[in-house]
Design an enzyme around this catalytic site. Structure first.
Site, PDB file in Angstrom:
ATOM      1  CG  ASN A 169      60.066 -11.747  -2.035  1.00  0.00           C
ATOM      2  OD1 ASN A 169      58.962 -11.214  -2.038  1.00  0.00           O
ATOM      3  ND2 ASN A 169      61.035 -11.352  -1.230  1.00  0.00           N
ATOM      4  CD  GLU A 264      59.597  -4.828   2.958  1.00  0.00           C
ATOM      5  OE1 GLU A 264      60.633  -4.440   2.389  1.00  0.00           O
ATOM      6  OE2 GLU A 264      59.163  -5.983   2.899  1.00  0.00           O
ATOM      7  CB  CYS A 298      62.666  -7.277   1.666  1.00  0.00           C
ATOM      8  SG  CYS A 298      61.480  -7.997   2.771  1.00  0.00           S
TER       9      CYS A 298
HETATM   10  O1  G3H Z   1      60.957 -10.180   1.230  1.00  0.00           O
HETATM   11  C1  G3H Z   1      60.421  -9.617   2.159  1.00  0.00           C
HETATM   12  C2  G3H Z   1      59.831 -10.396   3.245  1.00  0.00           C
HETATM   13  O2  G3H Z   1      59.044  -9.571   4.050  1.00  0.00           O
HETATM   14  C3  G3H Z   1      60.858 -11.132   4.055  1.00  0.00           C
HETATM   15  O3  G3H Z   1      60.229 -12.029   4.888  1.00  0.00           O
HETATM   16  O4  G3H Z   1      62.038 -12.409   6.532  1.00  0.00           O
HETATM   17  O5  G3H Z   1      60.102 -13.950   6.380  1.00  0.00           O
HETATM   18  O6  G3H Z   1      61.827 -13.902   4.589  1.00  0.00           O
HETATM   19  P1  G3H Z   1      61.107 -13.137   5.633  1.00  0.00           P
END
Ligand code: G3H
Length: 496
Positions: A169, A264, A298
């Site tokens: 993503n 993570e 996430c």
């Molecule tokens: O998908 C996991 C990412 O760490 C989320 O990052 O909060 O900037 O979308 P974000």
């Protein structure tokens, strides 16, 4: 355009090359891996299917390059990182194009990801220059004893070879959030990009190449997880793994051995809404937090827990906003775009059908065409439904109506995940008490969960992860402390 201009050397015919010892090469396996465009569901790109022998060679050159890099002055490391950041931003258009084609990221968000990545690299360079030169000086009485005879100097030394595994993503941003701290701290990097997103990552790596980093310091290996996945993560040449993704992280941590891990692994970020909350603010955050990039973050809002007395009002406001979301191809910059793979779409559909069968209220009609799933807000979800606990990673958001704050906190804490959560209330004291009670790495007050700003700490509790990220914490994570202790000859030693 992707794969042309300065990027022409990273592709041979219609197959992208892998990066080792400062060069772009085809794999000796002669095989490649197709990347399916989530929108057209046809092969968009191909990447090399590297072999285990090629991984072995990469590990060797990575180790050699790291030894020299560790002796490179901090200012020089930072200078190269700033250069890479500028080149990356200069080429945001072709890299964003890959993100649109490979992972169906909406066009504007794709550009934002690349620009944010450049900023992240520059910030990391500056933070590293400031923090890595700092050690500690400690004094002690003799041990045992009572005279001051011991002086300790600590410094931060690199770990060695860092294996970086980012998710689909954010194949650029969550790659550089590992690469930049590793490099500024004197480590070398072996990047294994996700299959969907690999071509964007290869373009990003080329920006580091153009910046002039030493040969072997950065490598990028592509291929089938079944061939090189475990081989990489269990490789004796790896000194640290930084991983972002799903369940695979659990198996990596079980197999990795005695090396530092930064992990993570997703979340079930809940949004607790109290009676005194600003309901317009709540609705705006639920929709943005739950549906941006079709819920494939996430940190997306993945569960809404609303006090019963205001639930109807919140659901109404959210539904009005959901109705305005645009649905379609990423090239048109639609809010909701196809999810990354057919199997993801099938998984999301499974959660939706389970909720339907168990009596959830569908606020919109469920609609799917290929990988494209229309946004769906599910009211009256109950704990026996899978969607109350599992992470859809799609544009599908459940609501549980709660009778008390305690009920909401209890549900959150019963989850295996603990990445982020949020609480909406005007009572700041209550918000802080709720934050204290929630077993999650971060609680946002009056805003949806988010990783950024990128220098803030970012960590998951429970099955959501190991270690803390964010620029400063990632730099700290990618060094080890070295002590030098000066021992005075003996308590009876005299200066005369
Ligand atoms: O998908 C996991 C990412 O760490 C989320 O990052 O909060 O900037 O979308 P974000």
């Amino acid at each position: 355009m992707a794969g042309t201009g300065v990027f022409a050397e990273i592709v041979d015919g219609d197959v992208y090359l892998y990066y080792t010892e400062g060069e772009w090469k085809p794999s000796s396996s002669g095989k490649n891996v197709p990347i399916i465009n989530p929108t057209t569901m046809k092969t968009q790109y191909k990447v090399q299917a590297c072999s285990q022998e090629e991984v072995n060679k990469i590990m060797e050159s990575s180790k050699t390059a790291q030894k020299l890099w560790a002796k490179t002055p901090l200012w020089k490391r930072a200078e190269l990182l700033h250069k890479a950041a500028a080149i990356l931003k200069e080429h945001k258009a072709p890299i964003a194009e890959c993100l649109v084609k490979e992972i169906a990221k909406p066009a504007k968000d794709a550009v934002t990801e690349v620009v944010r990545s450049g900023d992240l690299i520059s910030y990391t360079a500056e933070e590293g220059v400031r923090t890595l030169g700092q050690g500690k000086f400690l004094v002690s009485d003799s041990f045992p004893g009572n005279e001051r005879t011991k002086y300790c100097l600590t410094s931060k030394v690199p770990l060695g070879v860092i294996l970086a595994i980012p998710p689909f993503n954010y194949p650029v941003n969550l790659a550089v959030s590992k690469i930049a701290p590793a490099l500024i701290a004197g480590n070398s990097i072996v990047l294994k990009p996700p299959t969907q997103g690999a071509v964007a990552a290869l373009h990003m790596v080329h920006c580091f190449h153009l910046a002039g980093f030493p040969k072997g310091l950065i490598s990028c290996v592509t291929g089938k997880g079944s061939v090189i996945g475990d081989f990489l993560t269990m490789h004796p040449g790896v000194n640290c793994i930084s991983f972002t993704g799903g369940d695979t992280g659990v198996s990596i941590s079980n197999k990795a051995g005695m090396i530092p891990l930064q992990m993570e692994l997703g979340g079930k970020d809940a949004c607790i809404v109290l009676e005194d909350a600003d309901l317009d603010l709540v609705a705006a955050n639920i929709v943005k937090g739950g549906f941006s990039y079709s819920g494939q973050r996430c940190t997306a809002v993945k569960l809404v827990l609303i006090m019963e007395s205001i639930a109807d009002a919140v659901v109404k406001k959210v539904n009005a906003k959901v109705a305005k979301l645009t649905v379609g191809p990423p090239e048109d910059d639609c809010d909701i775009t196809p999810v990354v793979t057919e199997s993801s779409a099938n998984f999301i559909e499974g959660l939706v059908m389970d909720a339907k069968q168990k009596g959830a209220t569908f606020c919109q009609e469920y609609k799917r065409e290929g990988n494209l799933i229309w946004p769906l807000f599910l009211d009256n979800v109950r704990p026996e439904m899978r969607i109350a606990w599992e992470e859809p990673f799609g544009p599908v958001l459940p609501v549980i109506r709660i009778k008390s704050v305690e009920e909401g906190i209890h549900h959150c804490n019963a989850s295996n995940f603990g990445l982020q959560g949020c609480v909406f209330t005007k009572d700041i004291a209550k918000a802080i008490m709720i934050s204290d009670a929630m077993e999650s790495g971060t609680i946002q007050i009056n805003s949806a969960p988010a990783r950024g700003p990128d220098h803030f700490p970012f960590q998951g509790f429970k099955d959501s992860g190991i270690g803390s990220q964010g620029i400063t914490n990632s730099i700290e994570m990618m060094v080890k402390v070295k002590s030098t202790v000066i021992n005075l000859p003996s308590p009876s030693y005299t200066m005369g």
